[in-house]
Scaffold this motif. Structure first.
Motif, PDB file in Angstrom:
ATOM      1  N   UNK A 239       0.833  -1.206   0.000  1.00 55.41           N
ATOM      2  CA  UNK A 239       0.000   0.000   0.000  1.00 55.41           C
ATOM      3  C   UNK A 239       0.866   1.253   0.000  1.00 55.41           C
ATOM      4  N   UNK A 240       1.989   1.204   0.691  1.00 55.04           N
ATOM      5  CA  UNK A 240       2.890   2.355   0.656  1.00 55.04           C
ATOM      6  C   UNK A 240       3.370   2.616  -0.771  1.00 55.04           C
ATOM      7  N   UNK A 241       3.620   1.546  -1.527  1.00 54.89           N
ATOM      8  CA  UNK A 241       4.008   1.702  -2.930  1.00 54.89           C
ATOM      9  C   UNK A 241       2.858   2.305  -3.742  1.00 54.89           C
ATOM     10  N   UNK A 242       1.639   1.816  -3.501  1.00 59.18           N
ATOM     11  CA  UNK A 242       0.470   2.332  -4.211  1.00 59.18           C
ATOM     12  C   UNK A 242       0.304   3.821  -3.965  1.00 59.18           C
ATOM     13  N   UNK A 243       0.275   4.203  -2.692  1.00 58.57           N
ATOM     14  CA  UNK A 243       0.008   5.606  -2.353  1.00 58.57           C
ATOM     15  C   UNK A 243       1.122   6.534  -2.828  1.00 58.57           C
ATOM     16  N   UNK A 244       2.368   6.071  -2.742  1.00 64.76           N
ATOM     17  CA  UNK A 244       3.470   6.955  -3.143  1.00 64.76           C
ATOM     18  C   UNK A 244       3.476   7.190  -4.649  1.00 64.76           C
ATOM     19  N   UNK A 245       3.264   6.129  -5.444  1.00 66.34           N
ATOM     20  CA  UNK A 245       3.273   6.312  -6.897  1.00 66.34           C
ATOM     21  C   UNK A 245       2.047   7.103  -7.346  1.00 66.34           C
ATOM     22  N   UNK A 246       0.890   6.881  -6.715  1.00 65.83           N
ATOM     23  CA  UNK A 246      -0.302   7.631  -7.098  1.00 65.83           C
ATOM     24  C   UNK A 246      -0.203   9.089  -6.643  1.00 65.83           C
ATOM     25  N   UNK A 247       0.464   9.334  -5.522  1.00 62.96           N
ATOM     26  CA  UNK A 247       0.675  10.712  -5.084  1.00 62.96           C
ATOM     27  C   UNK A 247       1.552  11.456  -6.088  1.00 62.96           C
ATOM     28  N   UNK A 248       2.575  10.777  -6.579  1.00 61.76           N
ATOM     29  CA  UNK A 248       3.457  11.380  -7.576  1.00 61.76           C
ATOM     30  C   UNK A 248       2.676  11.693  -8.862  1.00 61.76           C
ATOM     31  N   UNK A 249       1.840  10.749  -9.277  1.00 62.47           N
ATOM     32  CA  UNK A 249       1.028  10.953 -10.479  1.00 62.47           C
ATOM     33  C   UNK A 249       0.010  12.065 -10.277  1.00 62.47           C
ATOM     34  N   UNK A 250      -0.549  12.166  -9.066  1.00 62.34           N
ATOM     35  CA  UNK A 250      -1.510  13.225  -8.766  1.00 62.34           C
ATOM     36  C   UNK A 250      -0.868  14.596  -8.916  1.00 62.34           C
ATOM     37  N   UNK A 251       0.318  14.744  -8.345  1.00 64.73           N
ATOM     38  CA  UNK A 251       1.020  16.023  -8.434  1.00 64.73           C
ATOM     39  C   UNK A 251       1.309  16.391  -9.884  1.00 64.73           C
TER      40      UNK A 251
ATOM     41  N   UNK B  27      11.649   9.426  -5.227  1.00 65.73           N
ATOM     42  CA  UNK B  27      11.674   8.560  -6.408  1.00 65.73           C
ATOM     43  C   UNK B  27      10.806   9.131  -7.521  1.00 65.73           C
ATOM     44  N   UNK B  28      11.086   8.708  -8.751  1.00 65.39           N
ATOM     45  CA  UNK B  28      10.282   9.112  -9.899  1.00 65.39           C
ATOM     46  C   UNK B  28       9.179   8.079 -10.148  1.00 65.39           C
ATOM     47  N   UNK B  29       8.214   8.458 -10.980  1.00 68.59           N
ATOM     48  CA  UNK B  29       7.138   7.531 -11.328  1.00 68.59           C
ATOM     49  C   UNK B  29       7.704   6.291 -12.012  1.00 68.59           C
ATOM     50  N   UNK B  30       8.656   6.470 -12.921  1.00 74.79           N
ATOM     51  CA  UNK B  30       9.231   5.345 -13.647  1.00 74.79           C
ATOM     52  C   UNK B  30       9.978   4.398 -12.710  1.00 74.79           C
ATOM     53  N   UNK B  31      10.565   4.943 -11.629  1.00 77.88           N
ATOM     54  CA  UNK B  31      11.263   4.093 -10.668  1.00 77.88           C
ATOM     55  C   UNK B  31      10.281   3.338  -9.785  1.00 77.88           C
ATOM     56  N   UNK B  32       9.186   3.988  -9.405  1.00 78.89           N
ATOM     57  CA  UNK B  32       8.218   3.392  -8.485  1.00 78.89           C
ATOM     58  C   UNK B  32       7.257   2.422  -9.154  1.00 78.89           C
ATOM     59  N   UNK B  33       6.869   2.691 -10.415  1.00 75.17           N
ATOM     60  CA  UNK B  33       5.799   1.913 -11.034  1.00 75.17           C
ATOM     61  C   UNK B  33       6.103   0.418 -11.131  1.00 75.17           C
ATOM     62  N   UNK B  34       7.306  -0.011 -11.571  1.00 75.99           N
ATOM     63  CA  UNK B  34       7.547  -1.459 -11.672  1.00 75.99           C
ATOM     64  C   UNK B  34       7.471  -2.185 -10.337  1.00 75.99           C
ATOM     65  N   UNK B  35       8.053  -1.620  -9.275  1.00 72.69           N
ATOM     66  CA  UNK B  35       8.014  -2.314  -7.989  1.00 72.69           C
ATOM     67  C   UNK B  35       6.607  -2.252  -7.404  1.00 72.69           C
TER      68      UNK B  35
END
Length: 591
Positions: free
Chosen positions: A139-151, A480-488
């Protein structure tokens, strides 16, 4: 290839699967409306709230969809549209919808318990601790990558030339960026998000406290959406991406603790009509594209270039596209909130299996919009920009593609279609973040309860647990960037789906029921995702010396292997117990 054929082929498959395969799963679980659901039995007015199917479907669909069915297919289209379409359709029917529906029914049968608590019954205390630890990381991965995408979405700028608009236009507010006049599309979405959120408590009060007619409130919600866009066109809000991350973090902290009807349910109810409108628009445009013979601009197969951009097609295609085909996060929504609000067992198939195939349909619409609305070279420049030029913005890529598709099929102004697309992206993002933070709050509370006989008062505080979830989310997003976070994120998400299906299978085995429909997709997802984590570790995280993502990746591999070992033992023991029970005569039949 005619782009509309992708939609025309997908729709009947989804409908047949919902009717036939969904009914089969219902029979396996012995669905019965005479069973009292947790929402009716407990009904505490905070988390357990009997909810009308229309309202609950909106909340569930808005929560599960997120940006996954938009971002995943947009990234993965670099492999070619045929492999993406195959995974979206077959994955939705045989993996994703099975996962969502069975997780919801299992949780409802266990008084609305989370899948981690269900795992404790089937895998023991060690299984519970492993499952919940894994889930918290995911969930931490979900929220962090979606927060980055939201911004990124809330600050998106689109060149006027892309929208086929002259610099003299006055409809959109503009800014000069790099010598190019760009429309502040993200600012319109920002204003809309704030207004919809501000109206949420009023709509929640009318729906749940005054028992207002849901159909009437649907009309009110649609008017709020229209009003928010109108104000956004006139007063787009422009803030720094980091500022938006802090604002969304603070909002999530608030939404995680107050009664679910005040913001979460009511905001999702309002937002769902934007989402339904988006799905309807994409389906209608897809049908029109078929009638007009619009071709896909992307190649049917592009495996070599896709491998260069994302990695090997197996496993990377299957973890790049999570929501839209299969997503472990859906089980957290099903067990964390939906199971506590479903008033009848017969509603579960409509909400869970139906919600998943609708998400698959949305993802197919996204594939068509991006494939026909944007030239393939332009697509690659937006989604895979050259290092140091600009961050990837798959949300804006989809919005531009949707605007272009709407213009080609219905002569709808590209600017309005792009705005609608951006609102669709933003609606999915925020509704997933606030739900995910609330779910992580539950999980931390469960974890402390398992680790301590009598947890300290601070560990039982919603402010502490929500604050911990938000703080970790902000930390990961900032570094981290979206590209770094999305695969994991994708790997963790799909691995959680595998673990959920394993927990469901062991639950069914213990009751002597058919279980292969859950175990077979579980095995496929387990092998695929564990390999993806090892592949990412070897090719990306270790060479880049990224300690945070290396640690997260390694932890996920270890946790998953341990859970699988426990699951195999549990399956064998449960099968033996069920076989023994079949041989023992029922007491009433003994003479």
């Amino acid at each position: 290839m005619n782009a509309g054929y992708l939609l025309i082929a997908a729709v009947p498959i989804f409908l047949i699967a919902y009717k036939a395969y969904g009914s089969y799963i219902s029979r396996v679980f012995q669905e019965n409306d005479s069973n009292i659901t947790p929402a009716e039995e407990i009904n505490d007015g905070v988390d357990y709230v009997p909810t009308k199917p229309l309202v609950l479907f909106g909340h569930h669909f808005a929560s599960i969809a997120g940006a996954g069915p938009i971002v995943g297919p947009t990234f993965a289209m670099v492999f070619g549209f045929i492999p993406v379409w195959l995974w979206l359709v077959l994955g939705s029917v045989f993996v994703g919808a099975v996962h969502d529906f069975s997780a919801l029914l299992t949780s409802m049968r266990e008084k609305g318990k989370s899948m981690a608590e269900v795992a404790e019954q089937t895998l023991g205390k060690a299984g519970f601790l492993l499952f919940i630890s894994f889930t918290i990381v995911m969930i931490l991965m979900v929220t962090s990558v979606f927060l980055k995408l939201t911004a990124a979405a809330l600050t998106s700028l689109v060149p006027l030339t892309t929208l086929s608009m002259p610099e003299s236009q006055t409809m959109l507010k503009t800014v000069v960026d790099g010598g190019i006049v760009k429309a502040r599309i993200g600012g319109i979405a920002s204003t809309s998000v704030i207004i919809i959120t501000g109206f949420a408590p009023l709509i929640g009060y009318l729906l749940y406290k005054r028992r207002a007619n849901p159909a009437l409130m649907a009309v009110v919600s649609i008017l709020v959406c229209v009003l928010s866009v109108g104000i956004g066109l006139r007063y787009p809000i422009s803030l720094d991406p980091n500022t938006w991350m802090w604002i969304v973090g603070c909002y999530s902290l608030l939404a995680a603790g107050i009664p679910v009807w005040i913001i979460l349910q009511s905001r999702d109810f309002t937002n769902s009509f934007l989402l339904y409108g988006g799905v309807t628009a994409l389906v209608a445009a897809g049908i029109a594209a078929a009638a007009m013979g619009l071709p896909m601009g992307a190649p049917a197969w592009n495996v070599a270039e896709g491998t260069a951009k994302l990695g090997l097609i197996w496993p990377m295609l299957f973890i790049t596209i999570a929501c839209g085909a299969c997503s472990g996060f859906h089980a957290l929504v099903a067990g964390g909130t939906t199971a506590k609000q479903c008033s009848k067992e017969s509603h579960a198939r409509k909400i869970a299996y139906g919600g998943m195939v609708l998400e698959g349909l949305l993802a197919v619409g996204v594939l068509i919009a991006v494939g026909t609305g944007i030239d393939f070279e332009h697509y690659k420049a937006l989604v895979f920009p050259a290092p140091g030029t600009a961050p990837p913005n798959p949300g804006a890529t989809f919005a531009v593609g949707m605007g272009s598709l709407m213009h080609k099929t219905f002569a709808f102004p590209a600017a309005y279609g792009t705005i609608f697309g951006m609102l669709l992206v933003e609606g999915f993002l925020v509704t997933t973040i606030d739900t995910a933070v609330r779910l992580n709050r539950y999980l931390f509370e469960e974890l402390w309860g398992a680790l301590f006989r009598n947890p300290p008062r601070i560990l039982r505080s919603y402010i502490f647990n929500s604050g911990l979830s938000v703080a970790l989310m902000l930390y990961l997003a900032a570094g981290n960037t979206v590209m770094a976070l999305w695969p994991v994120f994708g790997s963790a998400n799909q691995l959680l789906a595998a673990l959920t299906l394993i927990a469901v299978a062991t639950w069914l085995v213990a009751r002597g029921r058919k279980f292969l429909f859950a175990l077979i997709p579980a095995a496929f997802m387990m092998v695929t995702t564990v390999y993806s984590l090892i592949y990412l570790l070897q090719t990306k995280y270790l060479p880049a010396k990224d300690r945070v993502l290396t640690a997260a990746d390694g932890a996920l591999v270890v946790l998953s292997v341990l859970v699988v070992i426990l699951a195999v033992k549990s399956l064998l023991a449960g099968k033996k117990t069920a076989e023994t029970a079949e041989k023992v005569p029922v007491a009433g039949n003994v003479r």
